[in-house]
Every structure is written in structure tokens, then in C-alpha cells.
Design a protein around this motif. Structure first.
Motif, PDB file in Angstrom:
ATOM      1  N   LEU A 186     -20.511 144.151  89.673  1.00 58.03           N
ATOM      2  CA  LEU A 186     -19.180 143.908  90.447  1.00 58.03           C
ATOM      3  C   LEU A 186     -19.059 142.713  90.583  1.00 58.03           C
ATOM      4  O   LEU A 186     -19.680 142.409  91.804  1.00 58.03           O
ATOM      5  N   ALA A 187     -18.512 141.691  90.221  1.00 54.25           N
ATOM      6  CA  ALA A 187     -18.513 140.421  90.829  1.00 54.25           C
ATOM      7  C   ALA A 187     -16.937 139.689  90.859  1.00 54.25           C
ATOM      8  O   ALA A 187     -16.261 139.712  89.727  1.00 54.25           O
ATOM      9  N   VAL A 188     -16.545 139.089  91.846  1.00 48.25           N
ATOM     10  CA  VAL A 188     -15.360 138.637  92.113  1.00 48.25           C
ATOM     11  C   VAL A 188     -15.343 137.294  92.627  1.00 48.25           C
ATOM     12  O   VAL A 188     -16.352 136.968  93.487  1.00 48.25           O
ATOM     13  N   LEU A 189     -14.531 136.196  92.069  1.00 45.39           N
ATOM     14  CA  LEU A 189     -14.801 134.924  92.588  1.00 45.39           C
ATOM     15  C   LEU A 189     -14.401 134.863  94.171  1.00 45.39           C
ATOM     16  O   LEU A 189     -13.548 135.496  94.538  1.00 45.39           O
ATOM     17  N   PRO A 190     -15.020 133.858  94.664  1.00 45.47           N
ATOM     18  CA  PRO A 190     -14.858 133.745  96.178  1.00 45.47           C
ATOM     19  C   PRO A 190     -13.167 133.754  96.690  1.00 45.47           C
ATOM     20  O   PRO A 190     -12.911 134.595  97.827  1.00 45.47           O
ATOM     21  N   GLU A 191     -12.318 133.242  95.873  1.00 44.35           N
ATOM     22  CA  GLU A 191     -11.140 133.091  96.385  1.00 44.35           C
ATOM     23  C   GLU A 191     -10.113 134.121  96.234  1.00 44.35           C
ATOM     24  O   GLU A 191      -9.129 134.525  96.749  1.00 44.35           O
ATOM     25  N   ASP A 245     -16.082 148.791  76.029  1.00 44.98           N
ATOM     26  CA  ASP A 245     -15.179 149.773  76.487  1.00 44.98           C
ATOM     27  C   ASP A 245     -15.337 150.381  78.033  1.00 44.98           C
ATOM     28  O   ASP A 245     -14.534 151.034  78.564  1.00 44.98           O
ATOM     29  N   SER A 246     -16.675 150.124  78.408  1.00 48.54           N
ATOM     30  CA  SER A 246     -16.976 150.451  79.858  1.00 48.54           C
ATOM     31  C   SER A 246     -17.244 149.425  80.789  1.00 48.54           C
ATOM     32  O   SER A 246     -17.819 149.334  81.814  1.00 48.54           O
ATOM     33  N   CYS A 247     -16.703 148.399  80.137  1.00 51.33           N
ATOM     34  CA  CYS A 247     -16.804 146.753  81.127  1.00 51.33           C
ATOM     35  C   CYS A 247     -15.338 146.285  81.211  1.00 51.33           C
ATOM     36  O   CYS A 247     -14.545 146.251  80.229  1.00 51.33           O
ATOM     37  N   PHE A 248     -15.206 145.996  82.573  1.00 56.78           N
ATOM     38  CA  PHE A 248     -13.757 145.288  82.782  1.00 56.78           C
ATOM     39  C   PHE A 248     -13.770 143.897  83.169  1.00 56.78           C
ATOM     40  O   PHE A 248     -14.806 143.298  83.896  1.00 56.78           O
ATOM     41  N   LYS A 279      -5.406 134.333  84.851  1.00 60.17           N
ATOM     42  CA  LYS A 279      -6.909 133.668  84.938  1.00 60.17           C
ATOM     43  C   LYS A 279      -7.895 134.709  85.519  1.00 60.17           C
ATOM     44  O   LYS A 279      -7.588 135.412  86.456  1.00 60.17           O
ATOM     45  N   PRO A 280      -9.131 134.453  85.023  1.00 63.19           N
ATOM     46  CA  PRO A 280     -10.273 135.463  85.071  1.00 63.19           C
ATOM     47  C   PRO A 280     -10.237 135.402  86.575  1.00 63.19           C
ATOM     48  O   PRO A 280     -10.665 134.274  87.270  1.00 63.19           O
ATOM     49  N   ALA A 281     -10.613 136.587  87.466  1.00 66.40           N
ATOM     50  CA  ALA A 281     -10.912 136.521  88.773  1.00 66.40           C
ATOM     51  C   ALA A 281     -12.141 137.263  89.160  1.00 66.40           C
ATOM     52  O   ALA A 281     -12.976 137.243  90.045  1.00 66.40           O
ATOM     53  N   GLY A 282     -12.735 138.280  88.188  1.00 63.00           N
ATOM     54  CA  GLY A 282     -13.861 138.884  88.335  1.00 63.00           C
ATOM     55  C   GLY A 282     -14.260 139.754  87.214  1.00 63.00           C
ATOM     56  O   GLY A 282     -13.327 139.990  86.098  1.00 63.00           O
ATOM     57  N   TYR A 283     -15.252 140.530  87.205  1.00 54.65           N
ATOM     58  CA  TYR A 283     -15.587 141.680  86.365  1.00 54.65           C
ATOM     59  C   TYR A 283     -16.440 142.789  87.026  1.00 54.65           C
ATOM     60  O   TYR A 283     -17.247 142.612  87.793  1.00 54.65           O
ATOM     61  N   LEU A 284     -16.416 143.923  85.987  1.00 54.11           N
ATOM     62  CA  LEU A 284     -17.340 144.819  86.357  1.00 54.11           C
ATOM     63  C   LEU A 284     -17.929 145.054  85.038  1.00 54.11           C
ATOM     64  O   LEU A 284     -17.226 145.436  83.811  1.00 54.11           O
TER      65      LEU A 284
END
Length: 186
Positions: free
Chosen positions: A76-81, A47-50, A57-62
């Protein structure tokens, strides 16, 4: 333009997060988060992760953890594209919107040369507090920064002004909003 949707994690996101970890960090020669860490995020701190998705399609997460009225934002990570797109904005909107009404502080750690992350933390109102020289072991320092309650109030006002959160609407603590599926669309 892609449509981005952020949502809280689910248990079945484990494999997807592990793949994202490998793509973003493992393939670049950096350390990956452990499988146990990812499982904790998907099952116990979901509940505290996104996760943010672009066109489904998955693009990133926190990833973040809560303890009382404190929040610890760890990744906090986001795919390069999708970097430089609204994917990061969408993740932050979901995260900040979920903690604004109850959190007293939010903590971050960052490498000294990660200027983009440091600028993002500062934009959110975080103040750099200290440098821990051996945070991840000998020779691996991290800057520790924190958003305090006053900075949260200023952040809330800014987010309300531009319509990123509802005026006067208080978010609930993650435990009270169990499985809320908080979503942000941009």
C-alpha cells in the motif's frame, strides 16, 4: 478538496506503477519491486490490485494477490503529497469492498518500526501472528499479520454501518469479477 477514485489495475498501468515505485521507494534508497512483479500485477492479478487517482492523476496504489479464499496484501503506497488524505481511505474501501464477501483471510507483512501500517492492519482486524527474522534476506525481519473470517465479519459490519459497503451485498472473487473495474470515490 480533491476527488479520489480507486480502480483496478490495467495492463497499461505498468509504466505509471514503475514511476510511482521509483518515486516512493527507489529515490528514497529503498528497494523497488521488480519489473516482473509489477507486470504480474498489471496483467495477471489486476483484479486484486488498485490504483487511486486524485483529479485524474495517480496518487497511490495497493497490490495484492489471491489464492483460493486467501488474500495477500503486499503493498500500500501513497505519494507524500496525498498521505494523510482520503487517498488511502479510498484505496482501502475499494480493496476491502472487493474481498469482504468471499475472502477467508487476508495476510500482511510489515517492518516492526512501521507503526502507521501496523495500526492500519490492526484497525482492519489483523492480528500479528509471528516475526520472520530473515523474511527478505539476512537481517530483514517482517511481522506477519492476518485478518481471519471472524474479523472480516466484524469489519463488514463496521463498513456497512458507516456506508462504505452495501448492506448484504457480497463481493465476488476476483476471478468471477474479471475486469470489473471496481471503483470507490471519496
Amino acid at each position: 478538496m480533491s476527488r479520489y477514485v480507486a480502480r483496478t489495475l490495467r495492463s497499461d498501468d505498468f509504466s505509471t506503477l514503475m514511476e510511482l515505485e521509483t518515486t516512493l521507494f527507489g529515490d528514497a534508497g529503498e528497494g523497488e519491486l521488480g519489473r516482473y512483479y509489477i507486470r504480474l500485477c498489471c496483467d495477471f492479478f489486476k483484479d486484486s490490485c488498485f490504483m487511486v487517482e486524485a483529479a485524474g492523476k495517480p496518487a497511490g496504489y495497493l497490490l495484492s494477490f489471491t489464492r483460493g479464499k486467501e488474500v495477500y496484501c503486499t503493498t500500500l503506497a501513497v505519494l507524500p503529497e496525498y498521505q494523510g488524505s482520503r487517498a488511502t481511505h479510498t484505496l482501502l474501501r475499494a480493496f476491502v469492498g472487493s474481498i469482504l464477501g468471499w475472502a477467508e483471510s487476508c495476510w500482511f507483512t510489515v517492518e516492526e518500526d512501521n507503526h502507521a501500517a501496523r495500526a492500519l492492519h490492526a484497525m482492519l482486524g489483523a492480528k500479528e501472528i509471528e516475526v520472520r527474522p530473515d523474511f527478505y534476506g539476512t537481517g530483514h525481519p517482517r511481522i506477519i499479520s492476518r485478518i481471519d473470517r471472524d474479523a472480516f465479519m466484524a469489519l463488514r459490519a463496521r463498513f456497512e454501518k458507516v456506508g462504505l459497503v452495501d448492506r448484504q451485498a457480497d463481493a465476488k472473487e476476483p476471478r468471477a469479477a474479471e475486469s470489473s473495474g471496481i471503483a470507490a470515490v471519496a
